[in-house]
Design a protein around this motif. Structure first.
Motif, PDB file in Angstrom:
ATOM      1  N   TRP A  80       1.429 -10.277  13.642  1.00 15.83           N
ATOM      2  CA  TRP A  80       0.230  -9.651  13.121  1.00 15.83           C
ATOM      3  C   TRP A  80       0.595  -8.776  11.939  1.00 15.83           C
ATOM      4  O   TRP A  80       1.486  -7.933  12.037  1.00 15.83           O
ATOM      5  CB  TRP A  80      -0.435  -8.815  14.217  1.00 15.83           C
ATOM      6  CG  TRP A  80      -0.990  -9.681  15.318  1.00 15.83           C
ATOM      7  CD1 TRP A  80      -0.289 -10.246  16.339  1.00 15.83           C
ATOM      8  CD2 TRP A  80      -2.335 -10.099  15.474  1.00 15.83           C
ATOM      9  NE1 TRP A  80      -1.119 -10.992  17.134  1.00 15.83           N
ATOM     10  CE2 TRP A  80      -2.382 -10.907  16.632  1.00 15.83           C
ATOM     11  CE3 TRP A  80      -3.517  -9.862  14.773  1.00 15.83           C
ATOM     12  CZ2 TRP A  80      -3.571 -11.496  17.089  1.00 15.83           C
ATOM     13  CZ3 TRP A  80      -4.699 -10.436  15.229  1.00 15.83           C
ATOM     14  CH2 TRP A  80      -4.719 -11.244  16.367  1.00 15.83           C
ATOM     15  N   THR A  81      -0.110  -8.997  10.845  1.00 20.40           N
ATOM     16  CA  THR A  81       0.192  -8.238   9.640  1.00 20.40           C
ATOM     17  C   THR A  81      -0.881  -7.202   9.402  1.00 20.40           C
ATOM     18  O   THR A  81      -2.068  -7.516   9.339  1.00 20.40           O
ATOM     19  CB  THR A  81       0.240  -9.187   8.421  1.00 20.40           C
ATOM     20  OG1 THR A  81       1.144 -10.240   8.716  1.00 20.40           O
ATOM     21  CG2 THR A  81       0.714  -8.434   7.196  1.00 20.40           C
ATOM     22  N   PHE A  82      -0.452  -5.958   9.275  1.00 21.20           N
ATOM     23  CA  PHE A  82      -1.387  -4.872   8.986  1.00 21.20           C
ATOM     24  C   PHE A  82      -1.149  -4.389   7.566  1.00 21.20           C
ATOM     25  O   PHE A  82      -0.022  -4.054   7.199  1.00 21.20           O
ATOM     26  CB  PHE A  82      -1.140  -3.696   9.938  1.00 21.20           C
ATOM     27  CG  PHE A  82      -1.476  -3.998  11.375  1.00 21.20           C
ATOM     28  CD1 PHE A  82      -0.539  -4.581  12.222  1.00 21.20           C
ATOM     29  CD2 PHE A  82      -2.725  -3.685  11.889  1.00 21.20           C
ATOM     30  CE1 PHE A  82      -0.844  -4.863  13.548  1.00 21.20           C
ATOM     31  CE2 PHE A  82      -3.033  -3.958  13.216  1.00 21.20           C
ATOM     32  CZ  PHE A  82      -2.099  -4.552  14.041  1.00 21.20           C
ATOM     33  N   PHE A 123      -6.173  -6.466   8.894  1.00 19.14           N
ATOM     34  CA  PHE A 123      -5.140  -7.007   9.770  1.00 19.14           C
ATOM     35  C   PHE A 123      -5.417  -8.481   9.957  1.00 19.14           C
ATOM     36  O   PHE A 123      -6.558  -8.925   9.961  1.00 19.14           O
ATOM     37  CB  PHE A 123      -5.057  -6.273  11.098  1.00 19.14           C
ATOM     38  CG  PHE A 123      -6.295  -6.365  11.945  1.00 19.14           C
ATOM     39  CD1 PHE A 123      -7.336  -5.451  11.761  1.00 19.14           C
ATOM     40  CD2 PHE A 123      -6.420  -7.326  12.938  1.00 19.14           C
ATOM     41  CE1 PHE A 123      -8.474  -5.513  12.543  1.00 19.14           C
ATOM     42  CE2 PHE A 123      -7.565  -7.391  13.727  1.00 19.14           C
ATOM     43  CZ  PHE A 123      -8.592  -6.482  13.526  1.00 19.14           C
ATOM     44  N   ALA A 128      -5.662   0.970   9.027  1.00 21.79           N
ATOM     45  CA  ALA A 128      -5.201  -0.201   8.292  1.00 21.79           C
ATOM     46  C   ALA A 128      -6.380  -0.698   7.476  1.00 21.79           C
ATOM     47  O   ALA A 128      -7.523  -0.610   7.891  1.00 21.79           O
ATOM     48  CB  ALA A 128      -4.746  -1.284   9.260  1.00 21.79           C
ATOM     49  N   PRO A 144     -10.839  -2.804  10.984  1.00 27.91           N
ATOM     50  CA  PRO A 144      -9.613  -2.119  10.587  1.00 27.91           C
ATOM     51  C   PRO A 144      -9.982  -0.682  10.242  1.00 27.91           C
ATOM     52  O   PRO A 144     -11.035  -0.434   9.681  1.00 27.91           O
ATOM     53  CB  PRO A 144      -9.149  -2.884   9.347  1.00 27.91           C
ATOM     54  CG  PRO A 144     -10.283  -3.726   8.925  1.00 27.91           C
ATOM     55  CD  PRO A 144     -11.284  -3.799  10.013  1.00 27.91           C
TER      56      PRO A 144
END
Lengths: 542, 317
Positions: free
Chosen positions: A130-132, A122, A119, A116
């Protein structure tokens, strides 16, 4: 050597400019061009970094101290194509210039794995959303804070077809982008995609200031979160940056960073030798070896660069027969092509992946160097369907032409009649994309990429399916490879897909073309895979 | 004066015709500017919309009319890629080519005139024959070979001068001259050969004239005769050629610009052709055409200055 054609995704690298501009190594058309870069789809996983002993990669760099201060000039191959992420084509030059002013959400490390970057982390639970999580306290060069809303605006820009983003192919897989809270962004894809991070690196997640976007000034003046702030751009000549004192990461070390457009590879090399510039991008292969013998400069060379290929239009009579396509692959002695084009510095390879690529299956046999077999196949075909004449289109880059000529003579030896057509680089790219060709010369991706990249290259209906191959079994396998979560399933899918590709030969793969740059001995420049460059760590030694 | 007025009036129609012809020809270039800009993946409607915006759907006459109308208001359009106005871009790049051309011309004339005069005076002698051979040798060497040779010898081996790049006149005079020397010599050396040969042949003819024999009989010194009496009448071909060369050197120095990384007009035109930046290309061509025509006018005027016979013909006519 400019490898033409761009792929769908963001990572694009060109080997050498040929495009545009006229004269010089490339043809007139070549250099000038801004357009045309090669795009890599998907990041390469462990990409072996280099052969150059003096290259400072992550580990040794820790031992070598970076000096704070100094001015540096980097000689680049092309001018930028515009510094708005929506306009960037992701060529190597774009990458270097953008790396100064912008950060991407994710980045590749020197060993090829992902980390990352902008970010903080992630993650995904189902490969579909997908979560950043963004770093806090980061601001753009104009003072605007980095937050989820800013990232959302940037990603949605790529998704909006009205912006005609060069990353549209990646963005088109995104269903929605949500700012969950101040520093969290959820990217929901249309379907589960395990290799999304590889595909999402680079231009797609290059984050620019929302204020600059709103003001419409991005094209002329990039405003990002990167280690350097834009100072000026004299198109065709140079671009200058000053350090971003509030940079969130390590660096910047230099007081002034200038990128100068120097079209000729030889001139770039000599200028580094003489010290007129400190780093020279995209140096011809035969000069890289020389550089390592010098006590003033060093070079780095990455393998697993671009795959040089001859796309075959699978819909054209003659080329629609697998025998002909296989014959064209059997007919080529890739070692000879390597010697002729790159003095043996490239990696000959008939397959579309190599040892080191995820899910690599060495049990698959690809059509390579067997002239007798090629002649037999052509004879068989011509007995049934009559003589075959094929039109071969390539752009007039001297290195490409040398290889092309040898390839043509090999195909003729196999029994085909080849008509050669030289076109300007830009035109060739357009023709290759639109299927207005029979046999073309181009480059695609990297042999070390996650085979998820094949999804865009070989699936029916994909914009970058130059070969126009349409094989329903292959389509299913590629889809399965993309959306499966379990490695075992993906392995199975890709082994079977590779077997089909080896049999159908939609494109003829020839070589893996090496990348290289040279720098003065006192310059620390970390090479990232696929010829990317760590601009934030660029510095002089103490 | 009358001469000047006549010539000037002829300028305008020539300009219009030439710019229209190039406008039409530029339209004929293969490749689609809208698609070149948007990229191969862009949807067709996007490309169609941009084509309309770029005015490429108008026919050549209408398009030309619109363009020339804007030109008269000072608007040469702008680059799609960088957003920079064509006028600005030309303003940045034209001086580079101009300086290079001036340097090359001065270098060429400073060397060619003495050599031409001397080889005419001592025609048939050893030096004349040596120069004749050298001139042909120089003419045979392509400019990029010469350029590479100069780069190898001077900056690399002898550590003089710089390899590439251009320092603006406004920034640093010494630096500016330094960045012009090698490219200027690369361009100018060929002209030295050509100019000296032309001057030599004209001068040989002049030296056989009666009035030269008369001057010698009168007891005038050799240098007086050569420079004061024979040079002027012998310089017309040289003048014509140098004048024509101005345009040629301005736009045709692409290879030298490429090698030495000089951001000049020649490279700009080539880049514009490849990137299909038609506005930029048109603008550059316009500037060069205007320059060319004005230079020709200047050359005509210089004829009158150099040759009283023409001045008088003008006055009478």
């Amino acid at each position: 050597m400019l490898l033409a054609a761009c792929g769908s995704d963001d990572d694009s690298k060109d080997s050498s400019p040929t495009t545009t501009a006229a004269t010089g190594a490339s043809t007139t058309a070549a250099t000038a061009t801004t357009a045309a870069g090669t795009t890599e789809s998907s990041a390469a996983q462990p990409t072996e970094s280099s052969a150059a002993p003096t290259e400072s990669s992550a580990a040794p760099a820790a031992a070598v101290k970076r000096k704070q201060g100094g001015e540096m000039t980097v000689g680049v191959l092309y001018d930028a194509f515009g510094l708005d992420p929506v306009k960037m084509i992701g060529s190597v030059t774009d990458g270097w210039l953008a790396g100064a002013a912008y950060d991407t959400l994710i980045r590749r490390k020197a060993d090829g794995t992902l980390e990352p970057w902008l970010a903080e982390s992630f993650d995904t639970k189902d490969n579909q959303t997908w979560t950043f999580k963004l770093r806090s306290g980061v601001t753009f060069h104009d003072g605007t804070p980095l937050n989820a809303e800013a990232v959302k605006i940037n990603l949605e820009r790529h998704m909006d077809p009205a912006n005609a983003s060069r990353s549209l192919a990646t963005a088109a897989n995104v269903e929605s982008v949500t700012a969950v809270d101040e520093l969290t962004v959820d990217v929901k894809l249309k379907f589960p995609w395990a290799a999304f991070p590889q595909g999402a690196i680079s231009v797609f997640t290059t984050i620019a200031s929302p204020k600059a976007i709103a003001d419409g000034t991005l094209a002329k003046m990039p405003v990002g979160t990167g280690p350097y702030k834009f100072v000026e751009w004299v198109p065709g000549d140079h671009m200058t940056f000053e350090p971003n004192k509030d940079y969130w990461g390590e660096g910047p070390y230099l007081d002034k960073l200038t990128f100068r457009v120097m079209l000729d590879s030889g001139v770039r090399y000599t200028s580094v030798e003489k010290g007129e510039i400190q780093v020279g991008q995209s140096i011809a292969v035969n000069q890289l070896a020389e550089a390592n013998k010098s006590d003033k400069i060093h070079s780095t060379q990455t393998h697993g660069g671009s795959m040089a290929i001859f796309p075959l239009n699978n819909t054209v009579p003659g080329l629609d027969d697998a025998r002909v396509r296989q014959a064209m692959s059997y007919a080529l002695d890739r070692d000879v092509l390597n010697d002729v084009g790159y003095q043996g510095a490239a990696t000959p390879n008939a397959s579309l992946w190599a040892e080191g690529a995820p899910f690599y299956d060495d049990s698959i046999e690809w059509a390579d160097n067997d002239m007798a077999k090629a002649q037999e196949l052509i004879k068989e075909y011509e007995a049934e369907k009559g003589e075959l004449t094929i039109e071969f289109m390539c752009y007039s880059d001297p290195e490409r032409q040398k290889i092309a000529e040898v390839a043509m003579s090999m195909w003729e030896e196999a029994g085909l009649t080849i008509n050669s057509k030289q076109v300007q680089n830009n035109q060739m790219i357009v023709d290759t994309y639109t299927g207005n060709y029979q046999v073309s010369c181009a480059a695609m991706g990297s042999e070390l990429s996650d085979p998820d990249a094949w999804f865009n290259w070989f699936r029916t209906g994909s914009g970058t399916n130059w070969a126009k191959i349409s094989n329903p079994e292959l389509d299913d396998l590629l889809m399965k490879g993309r959306i499966s979560a379990a490695d075992a399933d993906r392995q199975d899918a890709y082994s079977k897909a590779a077997a089909i590709l080896a049999r159908e030969v939609p494109v003829v793969r020839t070589l893996g073309t090496p990348w290289g740059w040279v720098a003065q001995k006192n310059v620390i420049a970390t090479t990232l895979p696929l010829a990317d460059f760590d601009v934030s760590g660029l510095a002089y030694t103490e | 004066m009358r001469l000047l007025r006549q010539r000037f009036l002829r300028l305008l129609p020539v300009l219009l015709i030439v710019t229209f012809a190039t406008f039409a020809m530029v339209r004929l270039l293969p490749g689609d500017p809208a698609r070149a800009f948007l990229g191969p993946d862009a949807p067709q409607e996007q490309v169609d919309r941009l084509t309309q915006d770029m005015g490429l759907n108008d026919n050549a006459v209408v398009g030309y009319g619109k363009w020339i109308g804007k030109v008269f208001t000072g608007d040469l359009g702008s680059s799609y890629r960088t957003g920079q106005s064509v006028a600005d871009a030309l303003g940045q790049r034209f001086p580079v080519s101009l300086e290079l051309m001036i340097f090359a011309q001065i270098f060429a004339l400073v060397l060619a005139i003495p050599i031409g005069v001397f080889t005419a005076y001592r025609s048939g002698g050893v030096l004349d024959r040596m120069w004749g051979a050298s001139a042909f040798a120089i003419m045979a060497v392509p400019s990029f070979v010469l350029g590479l040779l100069l780069i190898y010898v001077f900056p690399v081996k002898l550590d003089w001068l710089q390899i590439s790049g251009f320092t603006r006149l406004t920034e640093d005079l010494a630096g500016n001259l330094r960045s012009l020397v090698l490219p200027g010599i690369t361009l100018g050396l060929l002209q030295v050969a050509i100019y000296s040969r032309i001057l030599r042949s004209d001068m040989i003819a002049t030296l056989q004239e009666d009035y030269v024999m008369m001057a010698r009989a009168k007891g005038l010194s050799t240098s007086r005769i050569l420079l004061g009496h024979a040079l002027r009448p012998s310089s017309f071909s040289l003048l014509t050629l140098a004048g024509l060369n101005i345009g040629q050197l301005l736009s045709g120095a692409v290879i030298v610009e490429y090698m030495f990384s000089l951001p000049g007009v020649g490279l700009l035109m080539v880049e514009s052709i490849a990137a299909k930046e038609l506005m930029m290309l048109q603008g550059a061509i316009l500037v060069i055409v205007v320059g060319y025509v004005l230079v020709n006018l200047l050359v005509d005027v210089l004829y009158a200055v150099l040759d009283p016979r023409i001045r008088q013909a003008g006055a009478r006519g």
